[in-house]
Scaffold this motif. Structure first.
Motif, PDB file in Angstrom:
ATOM      1  N   VAL A   9      31.188   0.008 -56.363  1.00  0.00           N
ATOM      2  CA  VAL A   9      30.192  -0.291 -57.528  1.00  0.00           C
ATOM      3  C   VAL A   9      29.615   0.632 -57.906  1.00  0.00           C
ATOM      4  CG1 VAL A   9      28.409  -2.108 -57.656  1.00  0.00           C
ATOM      5  CG2 VAL A   9      29.906  -2.586 -56.057  1.00  0.00           C
ATOM      6  N   GLU A  12      27.938   1.107 -64.239  1.00  0.00           N
ATOM      7  CA  GLU A  12      28.925   0.355 -65.110  1.00  0.00           C
ATOM      8  C   GLU A  12      29.454  -0.662 -64.838  1.00  0.00           C
ATOM      9  OE1 GLU A  12      27.675   4.501 -65.707  1.00  0.00           O
ATOM     10  OE2 GLU A  12      28.838   3.957 -64.235  1.00  0.00           O
ATOM     11  N   ASN A  13      29.780  -1.195 -63.723  1.00  0.00           N
ATOM     12  CA  ASN A  13      30.523  -2.346 -63.171  1.00  0.00           C
ATOM     13  C   ASN A  13      29.878  -2.977 -62.451  1.00  0.00           C
ATOM     14  OD1 ASN A  13      30.602  -1.353 -60.537  1.00  0.00           O
ATOM     15  ND2 ASN A  13      32.909  -0.864 -60.630  1.00  0.00           N
ATOM     16  N   ASP A  15      27.451  -5.348 -63.023  1.00  0.00           N
ATOM     17  CA  ASP A  15      27.495  -6.774 -63.241  1.00  0.00           C
ATOM     18  C   ASP A  15      28.885  -7.692 -63.145  1.00  0.00           C
ATOM     19  OD1 ASP A  15      25.006  -6.953 -64.098  1.00  0.00           O
ATOM     20  OD2 ASP A  15      25.417  -6.356 -66.101  1.00  0.00           O
ATOM     21  N   GLN A  16      29.982  -7.096 -63.073  1.00  0.00           N
ATOM     22  CA  GLN A  16      31.392  -7.597 -63.000  1.00  0.00           C
ATOM     23  C   GLN A  16      31.537  -7.626 -61.503  1.00  0.00           C
ATOM     24  OE1 GLN A  16      34.494  -4.983 -64.200  1.00  0.00           O
ATOM     25  NE2 GLN A  16      36.104  -6.311 -63.329  1.00  0.00           N
ATOM     26  N   GLN A  17      31.283  -6.684 -60.744  1.00  0.00           N
ATOM     27  CA  GLN A  17      31.554  -6.797 -59.242  1.00  0.00           C
ATOM     28  C   GLN A  17      30.386  -7.424 -58.426  1.00  0.00           C
ATOM     29  OE1 GLN A  17      34.441  -6.035 -58.105  1.00  0.00           O
ATOM     30  NE2 GLN A  17      35.073  -4.952 -60.090  1.00  0.00           N
ATOM     31  N   THR A  18      29.359  -7.465 -58.945  1.00  0.00           N
ATOM     32  CA  THR A  18      28.064  -8.172 -58.173  1.00  0.00           C
ATOM     33  C   THR A  18      27.564  -7.061 -57.206  1.00  0.00           C
ATOM     34  OG1 THR A  18      29.195  -9.324 -56.364  1.00  0.00           O
ATOM     35  CG2 THR A  18      29.074 -10.353 -58.793  1.00  0.00           C
ATOM     36  N   LYS A  23      25.173 -13.121 -55.684  1.00  0.00           N
ATOM     37  CA  LYS A  23      26.404 -12.824 -56.494  1.00  0.00           C
ATOM     38  C   LYS A  23      25.740 -13.387 -58.001  1.00  0.00           C
ATOM     39  CE  LYS A  23      29.375 -13.494 -52.884  1.00  0.00           C
ATOM     40  NZ  LYS A  23      28.575 -13.224 -51.860  1.00  0.00           N
ATOM     41  N   THR A  25      24.075 -12.950 -61.014  1.00  0.00           N
ATOM     42  CA  THR A  25      23.814 -12.082 -61.773  1.00  0.00           C
ATOM     43  C   THR A  25      22.630 -12.481 -62.788  1.00  0.00           C
ATOM     44  OG1 THR A  25      25.483 -12.537 -63.356  1.00  0.00           O
ATOM     45  CG2 THR A  25      26.121 -10.915 -61.828  1.00  0.00           C
ATOM     46  N   LYS A  34      19.568  -4.593 -58.979  1.00  0.00           N
ATOM     47  CA  LYS A  34      20.334  -3.838 -59.653  1.00  0.00           C
ATOM     48  C   LYS A  34      19.519  -2.769 -60.379  1.00  0.00           C
ATOM     49  CE  LYS A  34      22.411  -4.101 -64.507  1.00  0.00           C
ATOM     50  NZ  LYS A  34      22.549  -5.275 -65.604  1.00  0.00           N
ATOM     51  N   GLU A  55      41.280 -10.657 -54.508  1.00  0.00           N
ATOM     52  CA  GLU A  55      39.988 -10.157 -54.917  1.00  0.00           C
ATOM     53  C   GLU A  55      38.756 -10.973 -54.388  1.00  0.00           C
ATOM     54  OE1 GLU A  55      39.842  -9.624 -59.250  1.00  0.00           O
ATOM     55  OE2 GLU A  55      41.238  -8.165 -59.263  1.00  0.00           O
TER      56      GLU A  55
END
Length: 255
Positions: A9, A12-13, A15-18, A23, A25, A34, A55
């Protein structure tokens, strides 16, 4: 063939990966964690999530150079593991925790560090030592419910040390909550506890820890969460509203 993979994580990622533990966001807890994560990333903090081929998240690990750890330790040159968690139970005892520890070890070795260290406990919100002992860690310190575990490459290197978090507890007179956003659930707990305290006419003083040094000098072993009353540590991990009400009831009766 094991098709599990480790996702790193990054700011940059994220928000996508949490952040694994939380979870949603859009929640306040995710927002605070964050911001904390993005700040600490530049200090070497890393958060890796283990996923299966579909995933699905199987577990995570968070670690940082010990100089920037958010726990009361002294371990220059070591990588410190804040948290490791594998969930649900069907994913445990399958080598997933070891995979995450191996990733942290590879990074520590690549950076020329002395070894890894972590704090374990049989209590809540901290991993037990079983998975660490399995991976070559040994106990090098103990205070209250916490054990300090270490795995170093060169046996003659100095062991990590636990700081004395009891030393300044007497300075917290009245009711105090001391916490950090290292855990995304702390913000929710703080809000609930403040509401309950106001209902009871209690002046709950809240201190938000903002730097690793603050946490390393915090008045509890967990470092990032401490509830104190008149110099006595009452709890060292996340509290629900109900649990805090019960603590208040007991303390007020004793008083």
């Amino acid at each position: 063939m094991n098709k599990n993979k480790i996702i790193s994580v990054t700011p940059e990622n994220v928000d996508q990966q949490t952040l694994y533990c939380i979870k949603n966001t859009k929640s306040e807890g995710h927002k605070q964690k964050k911001e904390w994560f993005n700040e600490q990333y530049s200090r070497g903090l890393r958060l890796n999530i283990l996923q299966d081929a579909e995933e699905n998240m199987l577990g995570f690990i968070e670690y940082v150079p010990a100089e920037n750890a958010w726990r009361p330790i002294v371990a220059p040159g070591f990588m410190f593991i804040h948290c490791i968690f594998v969930y649900p139970n069907k994913n445990k005892n399958a080598g997933n925790g070891s995979l995450l520890i191996h990733q942290a070890e590879r990074e520590a070795r690549a950076l020329g560090m002395h070894g890894l260290c972590t704090m374990s406990s049989k209590g809540s919100w901290v991993a037990s030592k079983k998975v660490f002992v399995k991976n070559g860690f040994r106990q090098v310190g103990k205070r209250d419910r916490f054990e300090l575990l270490s795995k170093k490459w060169i046996i003659s290197d100095a062991d990590p040390l636990l700081a004395d978090w009891t030393a300044n507890q007497k300075n917290y007179q009245g009711w105090h909550l001391v916490y950090a956003n290292q855990c995304p659930w702390h913000e929710k707990s703080a809000e609930a506890m403040l509401k309950v305290a106001r209902e009871h006419g209690i002046d709950l003083k809240i201190t938000l820890l903002k730097t690793p040094s603050d946490a390393q000098n915090a008045p509890s072993g967990f470092g990032v969460f401490s509830l104190l009353h008149d110099g006595k540590l009452l709890e060292d991990h996340y509290l629900s509203e109900t649990r805090f009400r019960n603590i208040l009831k007991k303390e007020l009766q004793l008083g």
